[in-house]
Scaffold this motif. Structure first.
Motif: not given
Length: 340
Positions: A266-275, A325-336
């Motif tokens: 919840x804290x991460x979502x409200x803080x706008x975390x990229x993943x 999971x790390x692969x998924x995070x890399x995709x999420x944090x890299x701008x499209x």
């Protein structure tokens, strides 16, 4: 400042230290190496790939950093071509370090010098510039990184400044020559948990150059047996409130205890975390989603939550799950626009 081609006007020395095993190429963000050099009072040569023609391993904006080493060697961070030109760039970097005059280097297609060939057949254009510890632009660049704020490095090789604005990753002005290279906050991974899966994710994240923070509520006082940026024993929600999160931050809840991980999510979502992800059985997802909704999570926030993170089909061992999971995070944090 003139454009030089491969092999022209090379200084003595300038070989890359430990070039036989180029682990320096694993480093993508040169700012930590730059901070170390500046703290030690040593100048550095910053190399920026500002133009690519044809096929190439790296795109415009890729960087290397060189500092003077022992016996005429230079210490390097980053890479451009997978060992086609790095040694030659190091030679030029040694000269830039010695005399301060910036250089523009042209490798591959279109260069009249053919002693260095690029396996991909394209062309690479590199700016080499000396940066000094007392430079206000360098100090501002590192301050923005520490404060997790984007900024832009603007340089013609001789005059340098750091701007608060943040445009594309790399903008080039041909005449008069100038580059504008954007820097975002370092990618950060926060993992809560202490079982083998959580530790595998944290370790892989650290190896992949994430600024990795391991949270283990009430965990042992001794730190984990591998390097992380921080090890904290707080509740995830409390730790995230203190650390602050942003779109360059990924949070993975892996304690398997909802009273820990739901607060962190919840804290991460409200803080706008990229993943934001939470490890657990798919059967537990509806109850977890309902608990977060009851705690005030909006539909938009819940849509960003990964309750079965990772890449299906890799397997269920800690390393297999963590790799997905790390692969998924890399995709999420890299701008499209930078994933291609």
């Amino acid at each position: 400042m003139t454009t030089l081609a491969a092999g022209e006007d090379l200084p003595l020395g300038g070989e890359i230290a430990h070039a036989d095993w180029p682990e320096f190429g694993w480093i993508d963000d040169v700012r930590p190496s730059l901070a170390d050099a500046m703290a030690a009072g040593r100048p550095a040569a910053l190399a920026t790939l500002f133009k690519v023609e044809g096929s190439a391993p790296r795109g415009p904006g890729a960087q290397m950093l060189f500092t003077a080493g022992a016996n005429g060697t230079v210490a390097a961070s980053g890479y451009f071509s997978g060992d086609c030109i790095e040694g030659d760039v190091a030679h030029h970097a040694a000269q830039v370090l010695a005399v301060g005059q910036p250089r523009r280097l042209h490798y591959g297609m279109g260069s009249p010098w053919i002693d260095l060939r690029l396996r991909c057949g394209g062309a690479l254009h590199v700016l080499l510039e000396r940066v000094l510890p007392e430079s206000p632009a360098v100090q501002a660049l590192l301050r923005h990184a520490a404060e997790r704020r984007s900024c832009t490095w603007i340089s013609d090789g001789e005059s340098q400044e750091t701007s608060e604005s943040a445009g594309p990753l790399l903008a080039l002005t041909a005449e008069p020559f100038r580059i504008a290279r954007r820097y975002d906050p370092p990618r950060r991974l926060i993992v809560s948990g202490g079982d083998p899966g959580a530790l595998a994710a944290a370790r892989l994240g650290a190896m992949a150059q994430f600024e990795t923070i391991l949270l283990r509520p009430g965990g042992p006082h001794a730190p984990p047996p591998f390097p992380v940026a921080q090890y904290v024993r707080e509740e995830p929600a409390e730790a995230l409130a203190r650390l602050k999160v942003d779109r360059w931050t990924a949070y993975l809840g892996a304690t398997h205890e909802d009273h820990h991980d739901l607060g962190g999510c919840l804290a991460a979502l409200r803080g706008g975390a990229g993943y934001v992800g939470m490890i657990g059985a798919r059967s537990r997802a509806p109850a977890r989603r309902a608990a977060l909704e009851a705690a005030g999570a909006s539909p938009e926030e819940l849509a960003r939550l990964q309750l079965s993170p990772g890449v299906p089909g890799l397997g269920k061992s800690p390393w297999e799950v963590a790799t997905g999971i790390i692969a998924e995070i890399m995709q999420a944090l890299n701008p499209a626009h930078e994933r291609a």
